[in-house]
Each structure stands twice: as structure tokens, then as C-alpha cells.
Design an enzyme around this catalytic site. Sequence first.
Site, PDB file in Angstrom:
ATOM      1  N   GLU A 160       0.862  -1.188   0.000  1.00 22.13           N
ATOM      2  CA  GLU A 160       0.000   0.000   0.000  1.00 22.13           C
ATOM      3  C   GLU A 160       0.899   1.238   0.000  1.00 22.13           C
ATOM      4  O   GLU A 160       2.029   1.207   0.455  1.00 22.13           O
ATOM      5  CB  GLU A 160      -0.926   0.005   1.221  1.00 22.13           C
ATOM      6  CG  GLU A 160      -0.254  -0.230   2.555  1.00 22.13           C
ATOM      7  CD  GLU A 160       0.412   1.024   3.156  1.00 22.13           C
ATOM      8  OE1 GLU A 160       1.262   0.850   4.032  1.00 22.13           O
ATOM      9  OE2 GLU A 160       0.074   2.143   2.724  1.00 22.13           O
ATOM     10  N   LEU A 183      -0.431   4.347   1.114  1.00 23.39           N
ATOM     11  CA  LEU A 183      -1.406   5.290   1.699  1.00 23.39           C
ATOM     12  C   LEU A 183      -0.713   6.246   2.659  1.00 23.39           C
ATOM     13  O   LEU A 183       0.059   5.813   3.505  1.00 23.39           O
ATOM     14  CB  LEU A 183      -2.486   4.507   2.465  1.00 23.39           C
ATOM     15  CG  LEU A 183      -3.191   3.364   1.709  1.00 23.39           C
ATOM     16  CD1 LEU A 183      -4.211   2.695   2.612  1.00 23.39           C
ATOM     17  CD2 LEU A 183      -3.835   3.874   0.432  1.00 23.39           C
ATOM     18  N   PHE A 197       7.372  16.782  -1.488  1.00 19.89           N
ATOM     19  CA  PHE A 197       8.271  16.227  -0.469  1.00 19.89           C
ATOM     20  C   PHE A 197       9.594  16.982  -0.422  1.00 19.89           C
ATOM     21  O   PHE A 197      10.647  16.408  -0.191  1.00 19.89           O
ATOM     22  CB  PHE A 197       8.467  14.713  -0.698  1.00 19.89           C
ATOM     23  CG  PHE A 197       7.331  13.931  -0.092  1.00 19.89           C
ATOM     24  CD1 PHE A 197       6.047  14.151  -0.533  1.00 19.89           C
ATOM     25  CD2 PHE A 197       7.528  13.048   0.947  1.00 19.89           C
ATOM     26  CE1 PHE A 197       4.975  13.505   0.028  1.00 19.89           C
ATOM     27  CE2 PHE A 197       6.461  12.365   1.515  1.00 19.89           C
ATOM     28  CZ  PHE A 197       5.172  12.607   1.047  1.00 19.89           C
ATOM     29  N   CYS A 211       5.710   4.818   9.168  1.00 18.40           N
ATOM     30  CA  CYS A 211       6.298   4.165   7.990  1.00 18.40           C
ATOM     31  C   CYS A 211       7.748   4.532   7.723  1.00 18.40           C
ATOM     32  O   CYS A 211       8.618   3.671   7.733  1.00 18.40           O
ATOM     33  CB  CYS A 211       5.442   4.489   6.770  1.00 18.40           C
ATOM     34  SG  CYS A 211       3.806   3.809   6.944  1.00 18.40           S
TER      35      CYS A 211
HETATM   36  C1  UDX Z   1       4.234   7.736   4.015  1.00 17.41           C
HETATM   37  C2  UDX Z   1       4.246   7.633   2.492  1.00 17.41           C
HETATM   38  O1  UDX Z   1       3.996   8.931   1.934  1.00 17.41           O
HETATM   39  C3  UDX Z   1       3.158   6.663   2.044  1.00 17.41           C
HETATM   40  O2  UDX Z   1       3.201   6.525   0.637  1.00 17.41           O
HETATM   41  C4  UDX Z   1       3.420   5.316   2.707  1.00 17.41           C
HETATM   42  O3  UDX Z   1       2.432   4.369   2.337  1.00 17.41           O
HETATM   43  C5  UDX Z   1       3.404   5.479   4.223  1.00 17.41           C
HETATM   44  O4  UDX Z   1       4.387   6.439   4.625  1.00 17.41           O
HETATM   45  P1  UDX Z   1       2.865   8.929   5.906  1.00 17.41           P
HETATM   46  O5  UDX Z   1       3.958   8.408   6.778  1.00 17.41           O
HETATM   47  O6  UDX Z   1       1.449   8.745   6.311  1.00 17.41           O
HETATM   48  O7  UDX Z   1       3.011   8.281   4.406  1.00 17.41           O
HETATM   49  O8  UDX Z   1       3.065  10.493   5.793  1.00 17.41           O
HETATM   50  P2  UDX Z   1       3.778  11.478   4.763  1.00 17.41           P
HETATM   51  O9  UDX Z   1       2.773  12.455   4.334  1.00 17.41           O
HETATM   52  O10 UDX Z   1       4.529  10.728   3.729  1.00 17.41           O
HETATM   53  O11 UDX Z   1       4.836  12.228   5.727  1.00 17.41           O
HETATM   54  C6  UDX Z   1       5.808  11.452   6.375  1.00 17.41           C
HETATM   55  C7  UDX Z   1       6.649  12.391   7.232  1.00 17.41           C
HETATM   56  O12 UDX Z   1       7.444  13.242   6.398  1.00 17.41           O
HETATM   57  C8  UDX Z   1       5.826  13.312   8.132  1.00 17.41           C
HETATM   58  O13 UDX Z   1       6.469  13.427   9.388  1.00 17.41           O
HETATM   59  C9  UDX Z   1       5.864  14.644   7.403  1.00 17.41           C
HETATM   60  O14 UDX Z   1       5.762  15.745   8.291  1.00 17.41           O
HETATM   61  C10 UDX Z   1       7.249  14.596   6.772  1.00 17.41           C
HETATM   62  N1  UDX Z   1       7.353  15.416   5.561  1.00 17.41           N
HETATM   63  C11 UDX Z   1       6.641  15.077   4.459  1.00 17.41           C
HETATM   64  C12 UDX Z   1       8.235  16.493   5.542  1.00 17.41           C
HETATM   65  O15 UDX Z   1       8.879  16.806   6.555  1.00 17.41           O
HETATM   66  N2  UDX Z   1       8.371  17.224   4.410  1.00 17.41           N
HETATM   67  C13 UDX Z   1       7.669  16.919   3.277  1.00 17.41           C
HETATM   68  O16 UDX Z   1       7.824  17.623   2.273  1.00 17.41           O
HETATM   69  C14 UDX Z   1       6.768  15.819   3.301  1.00 17.41           C
END
Ligand code: UDX
Length: 438
Positions: A151, A153, A252, A263
Site C-alpha cells: 500500500e 497510503l 516532499f 512508515c
Molecule cells: C508515508 C508515504 O507517503 C506513504 O506513501 C506510505 O504508504 C506510508 O508512509 P505517511 O507516513 O502517512 O506516508 O506520511 P507522509 O505524508 O509521507 O509524511 C511522512 C513524514 O514526512 C511526516 O512526518 C511529514 O511531516 C514529513 N514530511 C513530508 C516532511 O517533513 N516534508 C515533506 O515535504 C513531506
Amino acid sequence: MRITMVGSGYVGLVSGVCFADFGHDVICVDKVEAKIEALKNGVIPIYEPGLDALVESNYKAGRLSFSTDLAAAVKDADVVFIAVGTPSRRGDGHADLSYVHAAAREIAQASTGFTVVVTKSTVPVGTGDEVERVIREANPEADIAVVSNPEFLREGAAIDDFKRPDRIVIGTTDERAIEVMKEVYRPLSLNAAPLFFCERRTSELIKYAGNAFLAMKITFINEIADLCERVGADVQKVAKGIGMDKRIGEKFLHAGPGYGGSCFPKDTLALVKTAQDFESPMRLIETTVAINDNRKRAMARKVIAACGGSVRGKKIAILGLTFKPNTDDMREAPSISIIQALQDNGAEVHAYDPEGMEAARDLLGPVNYGQDAYSISEKADALVLVTEWDAFRALDFRRLKATMNNPLLVDLRNVYPKTEVTRHGFEYHGVGRAGGDA
Ligand code: UDX
């Protein structure tokens, strides 16, 4: 089709409900009786925007049901998804697969007829082979094909990510399983979501490689942010400038206090371990993990520096505790290390988060919880924005200035243009914002 989802957590529940919404008959199974009872009564055990309405409509339509009886739920299923937890094993970072193996064993004993068993949980490369072995040992007669279907997600956007994925990765070379999985995802492929078939191990690695790359991309821009502070550049403009190159992309690339969640921290560590086991080390990801771990406490040092070098006896107000907005998930949230470090330096910490305070209570030391941004900011010596909830995107700085002891904002998510804050008499510190008048 008849689908059974084993594990009704963040992944299993969202996936099961969305499959039901496509018109499949879905049984979500979980060992925790209380969780299943709650779901039957419409109480959703996780915070995921839109999930409660989707559960209710599909439960009422009779396409979705909940059970603790795995054997009964597997008996007539065409497809059984394993969506149980694969936490980091205490101490060494390998993924703990005990729940996956237990589920596989029970499925093997209960399945009848040809059944496709799908690992939806994030599992290390080679787990599918392991699951096949467990199934054969548990029931040599079982007619089962084991498929990988990771997944992608994001918490807080899980339903949208499920229904509008960039791609659906399916790891199998079994012809019968390929046909079944095409049927499972037919509603999605109708709206042009590409089905990407590959070998099972390739599919398992795609999941880890994807998450590790994203974690590395975030860590890259976080290090660029630190350099921006030294050279007087603005990281948001650097991110925009490089992101216009379609080979890099704009997503990102938001500098912040480091990544958290259930994750990235777990999957980067597991990939590093797998790579070490196969003597093909992932040195870039090893470094990514180390940088990210250090960064969270470094953010506390940024707050201490902004407070003139000491927070002893000072009141620090923290906006946001969860690892990202629109979730109640506190796993590996940067706020945990930041608050711990501030308290180690003698600060009195007050905090507010729209969804995370319940979970935070078990994780944090003596923190004072408030009911909004303003209540915790009264007489505060600094306001620190840690999680970029919408509730924190239009703060009334005039009101804050009137109640704070010292008008100082440390914006760890670069939510605000510096001038919007300084014109209210605040001192502003962002991440990588030393340059320009942003
Ligand atoms: C992530 C992946 O995006 C997803 O595809 C996978 O299935 C599960 O892990 P998630 O962990 O829910 O999803 O959150 P995500 O939105 O990816 O952010 C992960 C972390 O990175 C968060 O702590 C967020 O604050 C941080 N982040 C994200 C940043 O610091 N900068 C960014 O530009 C994006």
C-alpha cells in the site's frame, strides 16, 4: 468478489472499506474484540478523515462486516489480504513478522478452494516466500497463491490515495492470481489507475525503495535548509527553484523538523537491515536515518537559541504534537524528542494538538495540555509551531502578542511569511529562512 482483510488498523480498515465501496463483499477481521465491537457500533478506532462515513454507508449496505473469527471469514473468501502490523523488532530494526506468520498459518488451515493470499502489510523482501513456506507447513493441501500488493497510503489522505493511486503494484507470476487481482482492482483500473505487475520480490522492494527515497528527499531539503541559514538563502525558494525541474518535482521538499510516522522511520530501518543482511549496504539511507534522528533534538536547540540560549524556568507553548496534520498518530513524532529536550533544559512545556493529545499523554512527560493555541500561549516565552494543522495557519498575532510574555515564534514548518509575523512585533525563526524577506 469475496474479500477478507486480516488486520483492521490504518491499512486494513481503509483498504477493506474502499474495496467494499467498489462493490466487493468484505469482511474485516481483527483479534482485538473491543476494536471489532467498536467498528460494529460505528466507532472508528483511528482518526482518518472521511473513514467514518465510508464505514457507515458500506456497513449499512451490507457489503462490509467485521469479525474476530478469522477461520469463518477465510473459508469462502476468494482473496485474503494480510494487513497486520509489522513493527520494528525491538533493538535491531528488523521488521517483526510474527503477526504475518500467525495470520498465514490460520489462513492456510481455514481456506477452501483456490485462494489468493495477499501481503498488504509492508514486509521485507522475501517475506512472500516465507509466507508460502508457513502455509505449506500448516496445510500442504491448501491451494493458495501468495501475492505482494504493497500500500502507498499517506495517513490523513489514505482514502484518496487508495481511490486515486499513482499505480497499483502487484507482485506475482501466478496466472490464476493475476486474473483474480485484475478483478479485485477492476473498479480502479477503470479510472485509469495503472496495474503494475512484477515478480513478488520486486514488488516487496518497490515499497521500501519508494519510502526510503521519499525519506531521503525530505532529509536532503532539511540539510539544504541548514545550509540556507548559514549562507543567508531561503530554503522554500530553493525548493521551488529545483522542484520546477520535472526530474526532481516539487513534492516532499518541505523543510521541517524531520520525518516521523509509522512508515518512514520503520521502513528506512528495515531496508538498511535487509541490505546489510544481503551485504549490499544502503549507505545513503543509513545516513538519512542518522540525520533525521539527530534533527529532532537539533530543533529543540534552535528553540533554546531563539530564547537567548536558555529555556530554564521558561514557559514554551507547542503547537501540534502529531507527526503530521490530519492524523492522531504520534508514532516517531518530532514533538516527542523536541519536548523531551526542552524539558531536559528546564522548560515548562504547554501543548495543544487538535487530535493527538490523547495519544501524547502516554508518550510525553509532564506536559500541560490546553484547549487551543491561545490558552497555551498565555504568558509564554516562546511559541513553537511543530505540526502544520490548518488550525494554526491563521493565528491572530495581535491577540498572541497581548498575552505572551515574549512575542517569539519558532515556525518549524515555515507556515508563515516572516514579514506577516514580524509586523506584529514578533521575533520570527523559521527553518532555512535566514535569507530574503520571505
Ligand atoms: C508515508 C508515504 O507517503 C506513504 O506513501 C506510505 O504508504 C506510508 O508512509 P505517511 O507516513 O502517512 O506516508 O506520511 P507522509 O505524508 O509521507 O509524511 C511522512 C513524514 O514526512 C511526516 O512526518 C511529514 O511531516 C514529513 N514530511 C513530508 C516532511 O517533513 N516534508 C515533506 O515535504 C513531506
